[in-house]
Design an enzyme around this catalytic site. Sequence first.
Site, PDB file in Angstrom:
ATOM      1  N   GLN A 100      49.392  36.567  36.029  1.00  0.00           N
ATOM      2  CA  GLN A 100      48.704  37.413  35.052  1.00  0.00           C
ATOM      3  C   GLN A 100      48.312  36.574  33.823  1.00  0.00           C
ATOM      4  O   GLN A 100      49.149  35.905  33.230  1.00  0.00           O
ATOM      5  CB  GLN A 100      49.633  38.567  34.638  1.00  0.00           C
ATOM      6  N   LYS A 114      48.740  47.864  38.713  1.00  0.00           N
ATOM      7  CA  LYS A 114      48.598  47.138  39.986  1.00  0.00           C
ATOM      8  C   LYS A 114      49.689  47.559  40.961  1.00  0.00           C
ATOM      9  O   LYS A 114      49.434  47.773  42.146  1.00  0.00           O
ATOM     10  CB  LYS A 114      48.781  45.634  39.736  1.00  0.00           C
ATOM     11  N   ASP A 122      43.084  35.997  43.475  1.00  0.00           N
ATOM     12  CA  ASP A 122      42.261  36.177  42.270  1.00  0.00           C
ATOM     13  C   ASP A 122      40.941  35.411  42.382  1.00  0.00           C
ATOM     14  O   ASP A 122      40.028  35.632  41.591  1.00  0.00           O
ATOM     15  CB  ASP A 122      43.031  35.643  41.046  1.00  0.00           C
TER      16      ASP A 122
END
Length: 283
Positions: free
Chosen positions: A97, A53, A120
Amino acid sequence: MIGQIIDGKAVAARLRAEVAAAASALRGRQIVPTLAVVLVGDDPASAVYVRSKTKAAREANVDIRDHKLPATTSQAELMALVVTLNADPIVDGILVQLPLPAGLDADAVLRAIDPDKDVDGLHPTNLGYLAQGRPVFAPCTPSGCMRLLQEVGAELAGARAVVIGRSVLVGKPVALLLSNANATVTLCHSKTRDLAGEVRRADIVVAAIGRPELVRGEWIREGAIVLDVGVNRMPDGKLVGDVEFSTAAQRARAITPVPGGVGPMTIACLLDNTVTAARRRRA
Ligand code: NAP
């Protein structure tokens, strides 16, 4: 005849280039799109994912603020960090995460994220907007699936779409996005009575199960489009998808390989959401 093998790496690179251009335009107005990445503990797969990422973000002109916390972090400490990031005017997007180490409540953490920074797309508010047909931030892997369908020129209105898997992360949002695009959607899962029959009728198949080659190639309708979200590591170390690729590719009009299909799209869509968040908050 073998169908088109959809090159997810190339499509993701194009999307990242679009994101980079949009991020540069914002930078020209002193707005630096910024993503805070929170990694708790030392799960090796998560660490690899966070590294890729960071690299992709750099190429897309998105700033990353890394927050690495030890596995011993308490729920209260993690929640306090989220509150701080919510209040930080520099931070446009917050990514926690998953999975979190045992003992931490991921749902509570996701609910604590400001929906305007929920890149997200997993906050109940954003899932609610998606269910209402007016998404702000859709979850990243499902958005990636929709972009791939667009790239192969899939006619979605009126198409019969079968989604296998109903997770909040992938299956359910894919089904909602397809329904919002006027496909007729059947959402299958482990209790579905005749999975083969459902797949045989489908113009579009999205498999998000996590079972190697559960979807047999002979089930695929001639000319269907197949997106394989599954990533399964075999004992020999090879990655395989949820669809029996070699046979399915003989029947499909277009199909994603594993790896190199849906996978690369997720990070590109995360960066796209981050730039959208920056624009919504600050432009
Ligand atoms: P998940 O939460 O485990 O959900 C799996 C779904 O598959 C469930 O809805 C389950 O049904 C269904 N299922 C299980 N066995 C089945 C069967 N025999 N027949 C029909 N349906 C069955 O998994 P997930 O998080 O959605 O992930 C799915 C796969 O996608 C995994 O391989 C994961 O690694 C991969 N993935 C890839 C990316 C990416 O490429 N970027 C991102 C996310 C996930 P029930 O609901 O009835 O249990």
